[in-house]
Design a protein around this motif. Structure first.
Motif, PDB file in Angstrom:
ATOM      1  N   GLU A 183       0.840  -1.211   0.000  1.00  0.00           N
ATOM      2  CA  GLU A 183       0.000   0.000   0.000  1.00  0.00           C
ATOM      3  C   GLU A 183       0.871   1.257   0.000  1.00  0.00           C
ATOM      4  N   GLU A 185       2.459   1.645  -3.406  1.00  0.00           N
ATOM      5  CA  GLU A 185       1.518   2.127  -4.428  1.00  0.00           C
ATOM      6  C   GLU A 185       1.248   3.623  -4.245  1.00  0.00           C
ATOM      7  N   THR A 218      -6.142   5.994  -8.313  1.00  0.00           N
ATOM      8  CA  THR A 218      -5.476   4.739  -7.947  1.00  0.00           C
ATOM      9  C   THR A 218      -4.758   4.212  -9.185  1.00  0.00           C
ATOM     10  N   VAL A 219      -3.905   3.230  -8.966  1.00  0.00           N
ATOM     11  CA  VAL A 219      -3.209   2.619 -10.102  1.00  0.00           C
ATOM     12  C   VAL A 219      -4.244   2.005 -11.047  1.00  0.00           C
ATOM     13  N   SER A 225       8.662  -0.562  -8.410  1.00  0.00           N
ATOM     14  CA  SER A 225       7.511   0.336  -8.552  1.00  0.00           C
ATOM     15  C   SER A 225       7.892   1.805  -8.379  1.00  0.00           C
ATOM     16  N   ILE A 277       5.163   1.998 -13.245  1.00  0.00           N
ATOM     17  CA  ILE A 277       3.965   1.249 -12.837  1.00  0.00           C
ATOM     18  C   ILE A 277       3.750   0.186 -13.895  1.00  0.00           C
ATOM     19  N   ARG A 295       1.334  -2.833 -15.028  1.00  0.00           N
ATOM     20  CA  ARG A 295       0.049  -3.502 -14.827  1.00  0.00           C
ATOM     21  C   ARG A 295      -0.037  -4.698 -15.766  1.00  0.00           C
TER      22      ARG A 295
END
Ligand SMILES: [Zn+2]
Length: 463
Positions: free
Chosen positions: A40, A43, A80-81, A295, A299, A301
């Protein structure tokens, strides 16, 4: 070990930073501490870096300005991501078509631009700019991952093969880097030939290193595995063995990892990097089954074909947002690879994890029954279900027709016609109804024009 090789890594970095104003070591030290933060917290940190990048791209890069307008979004809407999924995915073809006028920031000085290029899956070069102001971030990432692998500053590096540089600027930069390392750390670099390095060449090159100097290997798994096969088949001993083998640029198959580890008697580490966004992820130092993403650097994904996030254990496309390139931002960039999203790693690091990295998008088999077979699935089948590793050095599966796959294999001395028939039958069952599989023993697997070896190729995608 000389006094200098002990002293240099302790003295040179702070001095270098004082003199140049650059901060790669500071970045590495920061990563060393940050890796243990919770997912958390990490991120939240990535989001704090993302916001100014989005605001900048919205204001100064016409291509992204259009994206925000079309999506009816403002940078502040990305909280948010996962919200990144609300912006479109972009690919090499989009950036190539808009380069440079619409994808390069209009407010930054030209001296911040570094030129890079990579071969796309079509074989056409893709040109882009890196951000020189972001160099500390990716060099810091390189140093951090190198430390993870146990490859200390001052250790010699054996490149197999020599890294391919597309431009003279890159060649000159690489030479300067080699020279800089040599002067500062006494770090020696050896390059094995670009084509077919063999065990004799490796032995003779290694004999030039001072006795007792530790070294590590950095290179393509297919080339290193070929050397490994020669060493194992001929029972050749090396004068000394590397501390670690770090592979990059190609999918590291379990077969290759196992034979490299046996032949070179060390750990094999998978390093994930691309020319556009360097030094992204690497095998966890405590858990060989996962890779961790840096990270702080980008980022990353893993998404399904419809753009939604892949579940843990599910394969999806790799989509990257580079947090350190303001010159030519890469936001939601579909880099052309597959990866499998990973669970939290038991090592305790909060960095996001991946269970595997796959090669390019074209590297999948599509069966008549509608299944998509990734290289990692084939690799696991061959190793775990079919226990083929004692019989095969290397393989490549080529889908030549919608209902036909030919698997070229480089056999070991234990390979027999009987095993060949059994494996063929097992593979036919594995691929499912409607697919015919044929095995073809070959002396070697041909490489792509880029010098890479693909584990799975589809002629359907190329047609
Ligand atoms: Zn871990």
């Amino acid at each position: 070990m000389s006094i200098w090789s002990w002293l240099a890594p302790r003295v040179v970095p702070p001095l270098y930073e004082r003199l140049t104003g650059r901060r790669p070591w500071t970045e590495m030290l920061r990563l060393r501490a940050l890796q243990w933060r919770t997912p958390e917290e990490l991120e939240a940190r990535a989001l704090r870096k993302l916001r100014p990048l989005l605001t900048h791209a919205r204001a100064h890069v016409p291509y992204y300005r259009d994206h925000f307008e079309q999506a009816g979004l403002e940078p502040g809407d990305i909280r948010t991501v996962a919200d990144l999924a609300r912006l479109p995915l972009i690919g090499k073809a989009d950036l190539r078509a808009n380069f440079p006028a619409r994808v390069v920031a209009d407010n930054l000085p030209g001296r911040r631009r570094g030129t890079g290029s990579t071969a796309g899956s079509t074989g056409l070069p893709f040109w882009f700019f890196t951000d020189r102001a972001g160099a500390d971030v990716w060099i810091g990432s390189y140093l951090f991952f190198r430390e993870w692998a146990g490859a200390a500053l001052g250790d010699a590096i054996v490149y197999i093969p020599r890294p391919a540089h597309a431009t003279m600027e890159e060649v000159r930069a690489a030479r300067l880097r080699d020279l800089g390392r040599r002067i500062l750390f006494g770090e020696q670099t050896l390059h094995l030939s670009d084509f077919e390095p063999d065990a004799d060449e490796l032995r003779s090159r290694l004999s030039r290193l001072p006795r007792g100097l530790p070294y590590f290997v950095w290179g393509f798994p297919s080339y290193i595995a070929r050397l490994a096969a020669q060493l194992l088949e001929t029972g050749t001993e090396l004068r000394s063995y590397p501390k670690v083998v770090i592979t990059y640029a190609e999918t590291l198959s379990m077969l290759n990892a196992a034979s490299i580890a046996r032949a070179f008697r060390c750990q094999v580490v998978n390093h994930y990097s691309s020319w556009e966004v360097r030094h992204l992820a690497q095998t966890c130092p405590d858990n060989p089954d996962v890779l961790h993403v840096n990270s702080e650097r980008a980022i990353l994904r893993v998404v399904r074909l419809d753009g939604s996030p892949a579940a843990v254990g599910e394969a999806g496309r790799v989509v990257i947002t580079d947090l350190a390139n303001y010159v030519m931002p890469f936001i939601n960039y579909d880099i052309g690879d597959w990866a499998v999203a990973g669970p939290p790693c038991p090592c305790g690091r909060g960095l996001p994890s991946l269970l595997g990295i796959e090669g390019r998008l074209g590297e999948v088999i599509r069966t008549p029954a509608g299944r998509t077979i990734l290289p990692i699935a084939l690799c696991r089948f061959l190793n775990i279900a079919a226990r083929a590793h004692p019989y095969i050095w290397e393989y490549q599966a080529v889908q030549v027709a919608p209902d036909r796959v030919i698997i070229s294999i480089v056999p070991t001395s234990r390979f027999t016609p009987h095993f060949c028939r059994e494996l063929e039958a097992a593979l036919t069952q594995f691929m499912g109804p409607g697919m015919e599989v044929r095995l073809e023993p070959v002396a070697r697997i041909a490489k792509e024009p880029s010098g890479k070896r693909l584990l799975v190729k589809s002629n359907l995608d190329r047609a």
